[in-house]
Scaffold this active site. Structure first.
Site, PDB file in Angstrom:
ATOM      1  N   LYS A 105       0.848  -1.184   0.000  1.00  0.00           N
ATOM      2  CA  LYS A 105       0.000   0.000   0.000  1.00  0.00           C
ATOM      3  C   LYS A 105       0.890   1.242   0.000  1.00  0.00           C
ATOM      4  O   LYS A 105       1.943   1.264   0.642  1.00  0.00           O
ATOM      5  CB  LYS A 105      -0.891  -0.023   1.243  1.00  0.00           C
ATOM      6  CG  LYS A 105      -1.931   1.081   1.331  1.00  0.00           C
ATOM      7  CD  LYS A 105      -2.805   0.856   2.552  1.00  0.00           C
ATOM      8  CE  LYS A 105      -3.890   1.909   2.702  1.00  0.00           C
ATOM      9  NZ  LYS A 105      -4.768   1.643   3.871  1.00  0.00           N
ATOM     10  N   SER A 187      -9.428   1.672   2.803  1.00  0.00           N
ATOM     11  CA  SER A 187      -8.523   2.403   1.946  1.00  0.00           C
ATOM     12  C   SER A 187      -7.487   1.535   1.241  1.00  0.00           C
ATOM     13  O   SER A 187      -6.809   1.999   0.330  1.00  0.00           O
ATOM     14  CB  SER A 187      -7.808   3.482   2.760  1.00  0.00           C
ATOM     15  OG  SER A 187      -7.006   2.915   3.782  1.00  0.00           O
ATOM     16  N   THR A 208      -7.200   1.421   9.758  1.00  0.00           N
ATOM     17  CA  THR A 208      -7.537   2.262  10.891  1.00  0.00           C
ATOM     18  C   THR A 208      -8.967   1.953  11.328  1.00  0.00           C
ATOM     19  O   THR A 208      -9.247   1.759  12.506  1.00  0.00           O
ATOM     20  CB  THR A 208      -7.407   3.749  10.530  1.00  0.00           C
ATOM     21  OG1 THR A 208      -6.086   4.005  10.042  1.00  0.00           O
ATOM     22  CG2 THR A 208      -7.674   4.631  11.743  1.00  0.00           C
ATOM     23  N   SER A 209      -9.855   1.877  10.334  1.00  0.00           N
ATOM     24  CA  SER A 209     -11.251   1.534  10.612  1.00  0.00           C
ATOM     25  C   SER A 209     -11.856   0.918   9.355  1.00  0.00           C
ATOM     26  O   SER A 209     -12.432   1.623   8.526  1.00  0.00           O
ATOM     27  CB  SER A 209     -12.033   2.778  11.044  1.00  0.00           C
ATOM     28  OG  SER A 209     -13.333   2.441  11.481  1.00  0.00           O
ATOM     29  N   GLY A 210     -11.665  -0.374   9.182  1.00  0.00           N
ATOM     30  CA  GLY A 210     -12.256  -1.101   8.060  1.00  0.00           C
ATOM     31  C   GLY A 210     -11.406  -1.205   6.814  1.00  0.00           C
ATOM     32  O   GLY A 210     -11.838  -1.797   5.817  1.00  0.00           O
ATOM     33  N   SER A 211     -10.192  -0.677   6.817  1.00  0.00           N
ATOM     34  CA  SER A 211      -9.440  -0.512   5.572  1.00  0.00           C
ATOM     35  C   SER A 211      -8.723  -1.756   5.060  1.00  0.00           C
ATOM     36  O   SER A 211      -8.202  -1.748   3.953  1.00  0.00           O
ATOM     37  CB  SER A 211      -8.432   0.626   5.718  1.00  0.00           C
ATOM     38  OG  SER A 211      -9.097   1.855   5.823  1.00  0.00           O
TER      39      SER A 211
END
Length: 547
Positions: A105, A187, A208-211
């Protein structure tokens, strides 16, 4: 002279005949073990493997379906492959990742001397000088992995603003390979897209939250979102130290476990890693086809009843129930419901989301400023979040798509580590962990919670910093009605995948991998449907004539 020519001719014929008899792995689905076996047998080498992946990227990334999954390829990759091939010939492989290409990434830092950028998808960091590799990249290199390139991502890890997932200034809009124009989710969108169709052997994402959870679900791959503190974030462009984590995205639980075994560990540059149990677990030992037998799994059923959490999609509910039935048949004990106590009050969800938003925004401003201050050179002159915002405003054609709300401005307006910030940290932890996941697990003596990935699954784990393993669950039917979720994307859509989440407490990765592997091996969902034909590269390994 004639003898030499005759001998050379015989050698070439031998190579062609030998190669013709070799069944080379299909790169759409080839596992690390498949590739490692071929490399060890001499069926192909890492130079050819990298070249094949480059050819596949060339076919579909910016041409044809224009998936925009890969931001840039590594100009040093072939050189790395050649050196690792030579080392293999002399000493054998270092690890299971020796000579295996890995895509990163774009927020995962690599030393600029290699020729790759590390920009989180933003033009503001293009050609900035990153002095050294991030810790996870150092670990990959030590294991003998080859850095194939950088994957596209939602800019600033989906913290850029109210734009479609998978969009960045540098990369444009990436797309799902199972329905062109469908939401790839973010992301870590590029990492998941590229892995899903074999543009790389495996990849790294961040969450971080769902990525990691959501892109893995939407792109028919396996994702491991580790406990915060299991993998180092040193050298990774940050959002929040309380929630950021680096994890593998792969086509199988086994491949993900191999990568996680390499990148996990204590790092003095990331003090959160000092909390992980020692010694580090051998995640490969968790690969048990009978791993669901006797396991106690709980369903936070209240999540299904809340339209705002899941949309209460009938298809998702049916697919999930079928998975539950399979797990029960495999010997799992299903506790239904096994709700998080904190969700008894519906308002607590809003409280958690508000707490998460404040913590992330505050952390992002402070930690991004720290990250930028450590870069020796940034040609665009950005040295703070305020500078990034100013750069975007001065370059709207690059960084400001139509109809977006800039969340960066909201982060810039935060007031640091004040009382409201610490109260948000405490409240979020209480509702998501202490009176959330941990309370549900303890109340019912559970090994894990299970939920479909769309909707609620990642929220408590994100705030608590707890792990999730996501595996393929099903595919939306061909007659599903598409819905717009951005200027260029739709979701759901015909044939688009969705995943199943195994959710646990801190550092429960071994248990979650055990459960996920058993389910994966029983159902083998991933290959029940391939990506659309235009998005499946034709380039494969070809060693005919190699001498």
């Amino acid at each position: 002279m004639l003898f030499r020519l005759f001998s050379l001719l015989l050698f070439k014929v031998h190579v062609v005949c030998r190669t013709a008899a070799i069944l080379l792995p299909d790169l759409y689905e080839a596992s690390i073990s498949d590739l490692q076996a071929g490399l060890q047998n001499g069926d192909f080498d890492s130079v050819e493997l990298v070249s094949a992946y480059f050819a596949r990227i060339e076919e579909v990334n910016l041409k044809g379906p224009q998936l925009r999954a890969v931001l840039e390829i590594n100009p040093s990759a072939l050189g790395q492959a050649k050196a690792l091939d030579a080392e293999r010939a002399i000493r054998g492989p270092r690890t299971k990742l020796h000579g295996i290409p890995v895509l990163l990434k774009d927020s995962i830092g690599t030393a600029s001397t290699e020729g790759l950028n590390s920009t989180a998808g933003s033009f503001s960091l293009l050609k900035s000088v990153v002095p050294e590799d991030s810790t996870v990249v150092k670990k990959l290199r030590q294991a003998g992995a080859i850095i194939l390139g950088k994957a596209s991502m939602s800019e600033w890890a989906q913290f850029r603003g109210d734009v479609a997932a998978g969009w960045s200034g540098r990369g444009g809009q990436s797309t799902n390979a199972y329905f062109l124009g469908a939401d790839p989710c973010g992301s870590s969108s590029g990492s998941a897209i590229a892995t899903s169709i074999g543009l790389t052997a495996v990849s790294l994402g961040t969450e971080t939250s769902g990525s990691i959870t959501c892109p893995s679900s939407n792109n028919n791959v396996v994702g491991i979102k580790p406990t915060v503190g299991l993998t180092s974030r040193s050298g990774v462009i940050p959002i929040s130290e309380h929630q950021d984590t680096v994890g593998p995205i792969a086509r199988s639980v086994e491949d993900a476990a191999i990568v996680l075994s390499v990148i996990a560990g204590i790092d003095a540059r990331d003090n959160f890693t000092s909390t992980q149990p020692q010694p580090i677990s051998d995640f490969m030992k968790a690969l048990d086809v009978n791993g669901l037998k006797g396991a106690r799994l709980g369903i936070p059923r209240r999540a299904f009843l809340n339209e705002s959490l899941t949309g209460n999609d009938p298809f998702v509910n049916v697919a999930f129930q079928m998975a539950v039935n399979v797990m029960r048949e495999m010997g799992a004990v299903i506790v239904d419901p096994a709700d998080l106590p904190s969700t008894e009050d519906p308002e607590n969800l809003n409280t958690v989301l508000e707490a998460e938003s404040l913590v992330e925004a505050t952390d992002f401003k402070i930690q991004l400023n720290q990250y930028l201050s450590n870069l020796p050179q940034i040609p665009t002159g950005v040295h703070s979040l305020a500078d990034v915002i100013n750069f975007n405003d001065k370059n709207p054609n690059l960084e400001e798509p139509v109809n977006f709300t800039d969340h960066l401005v909201e982060a810039q307006e935060t007031n640091g580590f004040n009382q409201a910030y610490f109260e948000a940290l405490t409240t979020g932890r209480e509702l998501a962990a202490t009176n959330g996941i941990d309370a549900a697990l303890a109340a019912h003596d559970l090994d894990a919670l299970i939920l479909p990935a769309p909707g609620f699954a990642f929220i408590p784990s994100a705030v608590a910093g707890y792990p999730i393993v996501t595996v393929p669950l099903d595919f939306y039917p061909d007659n599903v009605t598409t819905k717009s979720v951005g200027p260029l994307t739709v979701y759901p859509a015909p044939g688009v995948p969705l995943g199943l989440c195994f959710i646990g407490t801190a550092f429960s990765e071994v248990e979650l991998i055990r459960l996920a592997f058993a389910f994966e091996q029983k159902t083998k969902t991933r290959l029940k449907r391939k990506a659309v034909s235009a998005a499946v590269p034709k380039a494969q390994l070809d060693v005919v004539g190699r001498v």
